[in-house]
Design an enzyme around this catalytic site. Structure first.
Site, PDB file in Angstrom:
ATOM      1  CE  LYS A  79      -1.907   2.959   1.941  1.00  0.00           C
ATOM      2  NZ  LYS A  79      -1.768   4.395   1.534  1.00  0.00           N
ATOM      3  N   GLY A 119       6.739   5.146   8.328  1.00  0.00           N
ATOM      4  CA  GLY A 119       5.897   6.339   8.354  1.00  0.00           C
ATOM      5  C   GLY A 119       5.992   7.003   9.707  1.00  0.00           C
ATOM      6  CB  SER A 120       3.958   9.600  11.267  1.00  0.00           C
ATOM      7  OG  SER A 120       2.650   9.076  11.290  1.00  0.00           O
ATOM      8  CB  THR A 121       5.974   8.058  16.016  1.00  0.00           C
ATOM      9  OG1 THR A 121       7.349   7.880  15.618  1.00  0.00           O
ATOM     10  CG2 THR A 121       5.783   7.450  17.385  1.00  0.00           C
ATOM     11  CD  GLU A 145      12.706   3.844   8.963  1.00  0.00           C
ATOM     12  OE1 GLU A 145      12.658   4.789   9.795  1.00  0.00           O
ATOM     13  OE2 GLU A 145      12.823   4.020   7.759  1.00  0.00           O
ATOM     14  CB  CYS A 165      12.950   8.793   8.976  1.00  0.00           C
ATOM     15  SG  CYS A 165      14.020   7.749   7.986  1.00  0.00           S
ATOM     16  CD  GLU A 224       9.649  12.763  11.685  1.00  0.00           C
ATOM     17  OE1 GLU A 224       8.529  12.242  11.736  1.00  0.00           O
ATOM     18  OE2 GLU A 224      10.668  12.156  11.310  1.00  0.00           O
TER      19      GLU A 224
HETATM   20  P1  NAI Z   1       1.745   8.464   7.688  1.00  0.00           P
HETATM   21  O1  NAI Z   1       2.596   7.730   8.630  1.00  0.00           O
HETATM   22  O2  NAI Z   1       0.317   8.656   8.064  1.00  0.00           O
HETATM   23  O3  NAI Z   1       1.791   7.755   6.239  1.00  0.00           O
HETATM   24  C1  NAI Z   1       2.648   6.692   5.906  1.00  0.00           C
HETATM   25  C2  NAI Z   1       1.858   5.563   5.260  1.00  0.00           C
HETATM   26  O4  NAI Z   1       0.915   5.051   6.206  1.00  0.00           O
HETATM   27  C3  NAI Z   1       1.034   5.977   4.033  1.00  0.00           C
HETATM   28  O5  NAI Z   1       1.072   4.951   3.065  1.00  0.00           O
HETATM   29  C4  NAI Z   1      -0.355   6.107   4.603  1.00  0.00           C
HETATM   30  O6  NAI Z   1      -1.378   5.942   3.643  1.00  0.00           O
HETATM   31  C5  NAI Z   1      -0.376   4.982   5.613  1.00  0.00           C
HETATM   32  N1  NAI Z   1      -1.400   5.139   6.641  1.00  0.00           N
HETATM   33  C6  NAI Z   1      -1.868   6.295   7.198  1.00  0.00           C
HETATM   34  N2  NAI Z   1      -2.825   6.041   8.100  1.00  0.00           N
HETATM   35  C7  NAI Z   1      -2.988   4.689   8.116  1.00  0.00           C
HETATM   36  C8  NAI Z   1      -3.842   3.807   8.837  1.00  0.00           C
HETATM   37  N3  NAI Z   1      -4.727   4.263   9.726  1.00  0.00           N
HETATM   38  N4  NAI Z   1      -3.727   2.488   8.611  1.00  0.00           N
HETATM   39  C9  NAI Z   1      -2.841   2.006   7.729  1.00  0.00           C
HETATM   40  N5  NAI Z   1      -2.021   2.792   7.005  1.00  0.00           N
HETATM   41  C10 NAI Z   1      -2.081   4.118   7.202  1.00  0.00           C
HETATM   42  O7  NAI Z   1       2.436   9.842   7.427  1.00  0.00           O
HETATM   43  P2  NAI Z   1       1.810  11.217   6.866  1.00  0.00           P
HETATM   44  O8  NAI Z   1       0.534  11.529   7.563  1.00  0.00           O
HETATM   45  O9  NAI Z   1       1.795  11.142   5.393  1.00  0.00           O
HETATM   46  O10 NAI Z   1       2.929  12.244   7.348  1.00  0.00           O
HETATM   47  C11 NAI Z   1       2.839  12.845   8.616  1.00  0.00           C
HETATM   48  C12 NAI Z   1       4.173  12.930   9.283  1.00  0.00           C
HETATM   49  O11 NAI Z   1       4.732  11.644   9.430  1.00  0.00           O
HETATM   50  C13 NAI Z   1       5.232  13.692   8.543  1.00  0.00           C
HETATM   51  O12 NAI Z   1       5.082  15.065   8.730  1.00  0.00           O
HETATM   52  C14 NAI Z   1       6.476  13.135   9.159  1.00  0.00           C
HETATM   53  O13 NAI Z   1       6.719  13.793  10.380  1.00  0.00           O
HETATM   54  C15 NAI Z   1       6.138  11.697   9.420  1.00  0.00           C
HETATM   55  N6  NAI Z   1       6.635  10.777   8.382  1.00  0.00           N
HETATM   56  C16 NAI Z   1       7.766  10.045   8.623  1.00  0.00           C
HETATM   57  C17 NAI Z   1       8.292   9.222   7.652  1.00  0.00           C
HETATM   58  C18 NAI Z   1       9.531   8.454   7.873  1.00  0.00           C
HETATM   59  O14 NAI Z   1      10.204   8.074   6.911  1.00  0.00           O
HETATM   60  N7  NAI Z   1       9.882   8.143   9.090  1.00  0.00           N
HETATM   61  C19 NAI Z   1       7.672   9.118   6.321  1.00  0.00           C
HETATM   62  C20 NAI Z   1       6.465   9.874   6.185  1.00  0.00           C
HETATM   63  C21 NAI Z   1       5.994  10.665   7.189  1.00  0.00           C
END
Ligand code: NAI
Ligand code: MG
Length: 486
Positions: free
Chosen positions: A173, A226-228, A248, A283, A389
């Site tokens: 996904k 993704g995000s914490t 991660e 990250c 972050e």
């Molecule tokens: P997110 O963590 O929500 O998105 C990452 C992935 O998780 C996407 O594919 C998203 O569709 C999926 N996702 C979101 N909600 C979900 C749920 N309830 N169930 C299953 N999958 C889900 O990150 P977002 O909202 O795009 O970004 C927000 C913040 O997260 C950023 O500002 C940043 O601080 C952090 N982030 C950190 C990353 C890293 O590499 N550590 C990468 C992306 C975001």
């Protein structure tokens, strides 16, 4: 406008209910493509296809799996130009990084992972002459892979190759803000001879498609980057079948400069550590810059010089070091921190501009999500801009006096992903490497990731190091066999 379908059971498909999501070019703010808005039914189709493919793949001799992965690695290296352009258009990551770094690196990574596929070994436990005890690793089955928007292809190739090498089938996904490059990259899977249904990609929103994957009882494990905060939601939703989670997550990594450091090298490394790598949307961004007091003023001036040399603008231009923020909501999030900083008592050292402060008004880029490389001096590490972050080209700087103080500030965070230490003092370097609670510590360098070196977070930055010779264990179950001989 371009359209990218799901990849399901070896076929391009639209969402069952016909829904679409727009994908925006963040350098202009214009919609340029659309992707399926998949729902639970599409995810279920993908899990069904993966379940069918999983068993024969698990029985495929590892050397054959390795050969197919090597063919895939070769194919990736043939499509660097096209795929890097798609990704840069979709998420704004500078072409310099996607074309020169992520894509060629992914091909090499898949070669490395292919080499692990035929080196999976268990142990014999010499417990007693009356029994034969051994361990074996076996594939999980169907693994769900959830990918963020900052470096989609690099994560897709790394996670999927490891999952396949270990003998699993996958349902991927990608992030709703940047799915196009991954959906396009599925075209090569059948060409290299990977069986239908082994890799499925279902695009859609996190709370719908992502949630359906996490809750699906047919999925044995989720690998999430993704995000914490989203990791907390996923953890709660994975209880349906107590599936395993490899996480991660985010970071707020310290980059620590001692007075005895090579300040030229440090300034270049610290600037690159926060302002490039997707314009700070990484990250591992080195977003907290700690500088020993005697060199603080001089170091900040050097940092200003380095930041001033970074070209911000059209990410398709190979001369550009910093493209835009990947999408509108993230741009607004970064801007909200630019407002919050001064309110909390942070003092702007340089940067702070966005949009047409940064790119020419009246140009095609005027509607893009650009942020200037920014530095704040902060009175304390307790500020929200020091603890949260931001995920953009925004750093905080603070002076420190002693090594103990530097360690205390470095560890004063809920995250534990990475840290940088700049010093010519060898014993100090080792002391800090031991005392800083982070999954990666870089000394006199920063932001170095290599598939042969484990990488992962501590504390709230994650629980699953990837890379290195043991990388496949994360994608397998460990079994113990006891045979009574008496
Ligand atoms: P997110 O963590 O929500 O998105 C990452 C992935 O998780 C996407 O594919 C998203 O569709 C999926 N996702 C979101 N909600 C979900 C749920 N309830 N169930 C299953 N999958 C889900 O990150 P977002 O909202 O795009 O970004 C927000 C913040 O997260 C950023 O500002 C940043 O601080 C952090 N982030 C950190 C990353 C890293 O590499 N550590 C990468 C992306 C975001
Ligand atoms: Mg986009």
């Amino acid at each position: 406008m371009r359209e990218f379908g799901n990849y399901l059971d070896g076929e391009q498909r639209t969402a069952r209910d016909g829904g679409w999501l727009d994908s925006t070019d963040p350098s202009t703010g214009q919609v340029w493509a659309r992707i399926p808005a998949s729902g639970a039914a599409d995810v279920d189709d993908a899990v069904t296809a993966a379940t069918r493919a999983a068993e024969p793949w698990a029985r495929t001799p590892p050397m054959q799996r390795a050969a197919l992965l090597r063919a895939w690695a070769g194919e990736i290296s043939q499509h660097v130009e096209e795929l890097s352009e798609l990704e840069t258009r979709d998420n704004g990551r500078a072409l310099r990084e996607t074309r020169m770094g992520d894509l060629p690196g992914s091909s090499l990574l898949v070669h490395y992972v292919a080499g692990l596929a035929d080196k999976i070994t268990g142990q014999t436990v010499q417990l007693s002459p009356q029994s034969l005890n051994y361990t074996a690793y076996e594939p999980v089955g169907v693994v769900g892979v959830i990918i963020p928007w900052n470096a989609p292809l690099a994560m897709f190739f790394a996670k999927v190759s490891a999952a396949l090498a270990a003998g699993n089938a996958v349902v991927v996904k990608p992030a709703e803000q940047a799915s196009c490059s991954i959906l396009a990259a599925t075209a090569m899977l059948e060409r290299v001879g990977l069986p239908k249904g082994l890799v499925n990609v279902v695009a859609g929103d996190g709370p719908t498609a992502g949630d359906a994957l996490v809750a699906h009882p047919g999925v044995g494990k989720i690998s999430f980057t993704g995000s914490t905060d989203t990791a907390r939601t996923i953890t709660a939703r994975s209880v349906s079948n107590l599936k395993r989670l490899a996480l991660e997550l985010g970071g707020k990594s310290p980059n620590i400069v001692f007075a005895d450091a090579d300040l030229d090298a440090a300034a270049a490394g610290v600037a690159a550590g926060i302002y490039t790598g997707g314009a700070g949307q990484a990250c591992i961004a080195g977003s907290r810059i700690l500088v020993q007091a005697p060199v603080y003023a001089e170091f900040v001036e050097r940092l200003r010089e380095h930041a001033g040399k970074l070209a911000v603008g059209d990410p398709m231009d190979l001369a550009t070091a910093m493209g835009p923020i990947a999408f509108a909501e993230q741009y607004e999030k970064v801007r909200s921190y630019l407002e919050l900083g001064p309110e909390e008592g942070a003092e702007l050292v340089f940067g702070g501009g966005t949009g047409t402060d940064v790119v020419p008004a009246g140009s095609a880029l005027a509607g893009g999500y650009f942020v200037a490389p920014t530095l704040y001096r902060v009175p304390s590490n307790a500020l929200r801009i020091c603890q949260e972050e931001i995920f953009g080209p925004v750093a905080v700087a603070m002076p420190f006096e002693t090594e103990d103080e530097a360690v205390a500030i470095a560890n004063d965070t809920r995250y534990g992903l990475a840290a940088g230490v700049w010093t010519q003092n060898l014993t100090r370097a080792h002391r800090l490497a031991a005392r800083i609670k982070a999954g990666s510590v870089w000394v006199n360098t920063y932001r170095r990731i290599h598939w042969a070196v484990p990488f992962g977070g501590l504390k709230e930055s994650g629980n699953a190091p990837a890379g290195g010779v043991d990388a496949l264990h994360e994608w397998m179950d460990l079994k113990a066999v006891w045979i009574e001989l008496s």
